[in-house]
Design a protein around this motif. Structure first.
Motif, PDB file in Angstrom:
ATOM      1  N   VAL A 206      -3.116   7.084   1.439  1.00  0.00           N
ATOM      2  CA  VAL A 206      -4.249   6.643   0.612  1.00  0.00           C
ATOM      3  C   VAL A 206      -5.501   7.374   1.075  1.00  0.00           C
ATOM      4  O   VAL A 206      -5.522   8.003   2.139  1.00  0.00           O
ATOM      5  CB  VAL A 206      -4.471   5.117   0.726  1.00  0.00           C
ATOM      6  CG1 VAL A 206      -3.281   4.347   0.192  1.00  0.00           C
ATOM      7  CG2 VAL A 206      -4.782   4.719   2.158  1.00  0.00           C
ATOM      8  N   HIS A 207      -6.554   7.269   0.275  1.00  0.00           N
ATOM      9  CA  HIS A 207      -7.839   7.827   0.698  1.00  0.00           C
ATOM     10  C   HIS A 207      -8.962   6.933   0.185  1.00  0.00           C
ATOM     11  O   HIS A 207      -8.792   6.159  -0.763  1.00  0.00           O
ATOM     12  CB  HIS A 207      -8.010   9.271   0.220  1.00  0.00           C
ATOM     13  CG  HIS A 207      -8.167   9.403  -1.270  1.00  0.00           C
ATOM     14  ND1 HIS A 207      -9.364   9.724  -1.864  1.00  0.00           N
ATOM     15  CD2 HIS A 207      -7.275   9.270  -2.291  1.00  0.00           C
ATOM     16  CE1 HIS A 207      -9.197   9.783  -3.187  1.00  0.00           C
ATOM     17  NE2 HIS A 207      -7.938   9.523  -3.466  1.00  0.00           N
ATOM     18  N   PHE A 208     -10.120   7.049   0.816  1.00  0.00           N
ATOM     19  CA  PHE A 208     -11.275   6.189   0.554  1.00  0.00           C
ATOM     20  C   PHE A 208     -12.315   6.944  -0.267  1.00  0.00           C
ATOM     21  O   PHE A 208     -12.574   8.131  -0.020  1.00  0.00           O
ATOM     22  CB  PHE A 208     -11.881   5.726   1.882  1.00  0.00           C
ATOM     23  CG  PHE A 208     -13.212   5.040   1.740  1.00  0.00           C
ATOM     24  CD1 PHE A 208     -13.309   3.730   1.285  1.00  0.00           C
ATOM     25  CD2 PHE A 208     -14.390   5.719   2.069  1.00  0.00           C
ATOM     26  CE1 PHE A 208     -14.542   3.110   1.155  1.00  0.00           C
ATOM     27  CE2 PHE A 208     -15.620   5.101   1.945  1.00  0.00           C
ATOM     28  CZ  PHE A 208     -15.691   3.796   1.486  1.00  0.00           C
TER      29      PHE A 208
ATOM     30  N   VAL B 165     -10.204   2.170  -2.337  1.00  0.00           N
ATOM     31  CA  VAL B 165      -9.066   2.839  -1.720  1.00  0.00           C
ATOM     32  C   VAL B 165      -8.068   3.176  -2.824  1.00  0.00           C
ATOM     33  O   VAL B 165      -7.641   2.295  -3.585  1.00  0.00           O
ATOM     34  CB  VAL B 165      -8.408   1.954  -0.649  1.00  0.00           C
ATOM     35  CG1 VAL B 165      -7.184   2.660  -0.063  1.00  0.00           C
ATOM     36  CG2 VAL B 165      -9.405   1.625   0.448  1.00  0.00           C
TER      37      VAL B 165
ATOM     38  N   LYS C  65     -12.974  -2.042  -0.786  1.00  0.00           N
ATOM     39  CA  LYS C  65     -13.429  -2.299   0.588  1.00  0.00           C
ATOM     40  C   LYS C  65     -14.799  -2.960   0.502  1.00  0.00           C
ATOM     41  O   LYS C  65     -15.760  -2.366   0.026  1.00  0.00           O
ATOM     42  CB  LYS C  65     -13.498  -0.994   1.388  1.00  0.00           C
ATOM     43  CG  LYS C  65     -12.125  -0.424   1.729  1.00  0.00           C
ATOM     44  CD  LYS C  65     -12.211   0.777   2.642  1.00  0.00           C
ATOM     45  CE  LYS C  65     -12.591   0.401   4.061  1.00  0.00           C
ATOM     46  NZ  LYS C  65     -11.516  -0.332   4.759  1.00  0.00           N
TER      47      LYS C  65
ATOM     48  N   ARG D  21       0.832  -1.200   0.000  1.00  0.00           N
ATOM     49  CA  ARG D  21       0.000   0.000   0.000  1.00  0.00           C
ATOM     50  C   ARG D  21       0.868   1.252   0.000  1.00  0.00           C
ATOM     51  O   ARG D  21       1.880   1.303   0.704  1.00  0.00           O
ATOM     52  CB  ARG D  21      -0.853  -0.036   1.264  1.00  0.00           C
ATOM     53  CG  ARG D  21      -2.060   0.846   1.250  1.00  0.00           C
ATOM     54  CD  ARG D  21      -2.688   0.830   2.628  1.00  0.00           C
ATOM     55  NE  ARG D  21      -4.129   0.890   2.583  1.00  0.00           N
ATOM     56  CZ  ARG D  21      -4.854   1.222   3.645  1.00  0.00           C
ATOM     57  NH1 ARG D  21      -4.280   1.488   4.780  1.00  0.00           N
ATOM     58  NH2 ARG D  21      -6.155   1.260   3.539  1.00  0.00           N
TER      59      ARG D  21
ATOM     60  N   GLU E  16     -10.566  -5.176   3.335  1.00  0.00           N
ATOM     61  CA  GLU E  16      -9.961  -4.511   2.184  1.00  0.00           C
ATOM     62  C   GLU E  16      -9.197  -5.530   1.353  1.00  0.00           C
ATOM     63  O   GLU E  16      -8.389  -6.297   1.880  1.00  0.00           O
ATOM     64  CB  GLU E  16      -9.019  -3.398   2.648  1.00  0.00           C
ATOM     65  CG  GLU E  16      -8.414  -2.581   1.522  1.00  0.00           C
ATOM     66  CD  GLU E  16      -7.582  -1.420   2.042  1.00  0.00           C
ATOM     67  OE1 GLU E  16      -6.537  -1.117   1.431  1.00  0.00           O
ATOM     68  OE2 GLU E  16      -7.977  -0.833   3.077  1.00  0.00           O
TER      69      GLU E  16
END
Length: 468
Positions: free
Chosen positions: A133-135, A237, A178, A129, A204
């Motif tokens: 990061v962002h969702f 993500v 996710k 990863r 995830e």
């Protein structure tokens, strides 16, 4: 028998307490799942070979340290397998596991399997990863959903229909999905590349990393049907600075398919674990849709009949084809009557029902079947006044031959009653369409058999629809 089983389980629990390491090694081998997955709250999925003998774990743990715990583990797994298979058959009416060997299809059709246990998934995600990061929530204007989905809370979206799918674009070099953990199988392709398959064993699941910078496209498909549980998609993500982008526009042609285990793609990948070998994406319905350059929706449930399910010995209030069609999701019975996704309006609906009625221990009378079939078609017409309806002879030759004249008669009566844009197509009128090598178990087509069915229908359907 029940007392014996309880005694075996009690003995197993005592022995396992003393020999936990040995049992863990045995469970890993015989369930086909890493030990970490057994503690994730998800039941292991016993395979046919694991369930057929009491010596499964004993043989697999021959390298373990103590023979006593081997025996206990064998007994426990045998009982678990028996109960699991009995419960599954009771719930779903699934046919038994096939005994006939058949070659599995090419790896490209099935896809590589990625990410098993929950802990393993977390470790792999953590190692690959990006630092930041962002969702992005699933319900998003950039994501196109096809088939039957239901919006949930907090911009989640739910489905339990096989071959439901979504498309979206995204930027960046990393992508994860996710999804709340369950046992359903999914497949995905990035930039029209080879498919890979996964189960959401952790919250995830990483789909890609180290992609080339720039724009990419995702196709995400659920392979398995409603009996494999509801999948709840939370979102995606992405690495910092990346975003979802608009998916390609939906195709102008749309087809909905209504059927049973054949359309669900049961054993399409060959004999074995029922759900693991199911592949709705490669069943003849979605294959036909792709041949005709159409998007699709699939409502297909194993063991289900028009008026009599395969597991029924007499008429009951069980879910049959009509009730199943009238609810968006198979599992969410409280939504019954809401009908299909209003955003997906098919121009064509293909009905492939009726085989299980004549595989039941006590099949329905011809009159009862005809009336039930007409009721199903009327409901489909009522919800889809814009659509052409094609009623197919069921694919399995034996049960299909019994259902064919009754379906043809039901269609004729409906046409006489004034129902327009209704057609009947036979598959086996010149003898069996599918040969022995096209079938996994004598009834369910392999992927190659599904391709043969789709090809046999392509020109006929194109002509009816004037899709040149």
């Amino acid at each position: 028998m029940r007392k014996i089983m309880l005694l075996v389980l009690l003995l197993t629990l005592i022995l396992v307490r003393e020999t936990g390491t040995c049992l863990a090694q045995a469970a890993d081998t015989c369930t086909g799942l890493p030990v970490q997955a057994l503690g994730s709250g998800l039941a292991p999925r016993p395979t046919a070979s694991n369930c057929n003998t009491l010596s499964c774990l004993a043989s697999q743990t021959s390298k373990a340290l103590c023979s006593l715990s081997q025996t206990a583990a064998s007994a426990k797994t045998a009982v678990t397998c028996t109960l699991a298979r009995t419960a599954a058959l009771s719930r779903s009416g699934f046919p038994p596991q096939p005994q006939k060997a058949a070659a599995k299809e090419a790896a490209a059709a099935k896809g590589n399997i990625i990410l098993t246990g929950e802990d393993g998934a977390r470790k792999e995600i953590a190692s690959k990863r990006p630092a930041e990061v962002h969702f992005v929530a699933a319900v998003n204007s950039t994501v196109n959903f096809y088939g039957r989905w239901e919006k949930g809370a907090d911009k989640t979206i739910l489905t339990d229909r096989g071959a439901t799918y979504l498309r979206t674009g995204f930027t960046g070099t990393y992508l994860a999905v996710k999804m709340q953990p369950n046992s359903a199988w999914w497949r995905f392709s990035i930039d029209d590349g080879p498919f890979e398959r996964f189960q959401a064993r952790s919250a995830e699941t990483m789909l890609a990393h180290k992609l080339a910078p720039g724009q990419h496209q995702l196709l995400l498909v659920r392979d398995t049907e409603g009996a494999d549980g509801v999948s709840v998609l939370d979102g995606f993500v992405l690495e910092k600075g990346a975003r979802l982008t608009r998916a390609p526009k939906p195709l102008k042609r749309r087809i909905e398919f209504v059927g049973d285990s054949v359309l669900a793609g049961a054993f399409a990948e060959g004999p074995g674990n029922y759900m693991e070998q199911e592949n709705g994406y490669m069943s003849f319905g979605p294959q036909l849709a792709r041949m005709l350059k159409a998007d699709w929706s699939l409502i297909a449930t194993s063991g289900e009949g028009v008026v009599r399910n395969m597991s029924e010995e007499a008429a009951t209030d069980a879910t049959h084809a009509l009730t199943d069609y009238e609810r968006p999701l198979y599992s969410l019975r409280q939504t019954e009557g809401k009908g299909q996704n209003a955003a997906f309006k098919p121009q064509l609906i293909v009905v492939n029902q009726g085989a299980n009625d004549f595989e039941a221990k006590v099949p329905p009378t011809p009159a009862a079947f005809i009336q039930g079939y007409k009721k199903l078609v009327r409901s489909i017409r009522r919800q889809n006044p814009q659509a052409v309806i094609i009623c197919l002879e069921p694919v399995p030759y034996d049960s299909g031959s019994m259902a064919r004249p009754l379906i043809e008669k039901a269609v004729e009566e409906l046409q006489q009653e004034g129902l327009k844009d209704l057609h009947f197509l036979s598959l086996n009128h010149e003898g069996p369409l599918l040969g022995e090598n096209d079938l996994a178990d004598g009834e369910h087509p392999l992927v190659s058999g599904h391709t043969k069915v789709a090809l046999s229908l392509q020109d006929k359907v194109s002509k009816i629809m004037a899709w040149g």
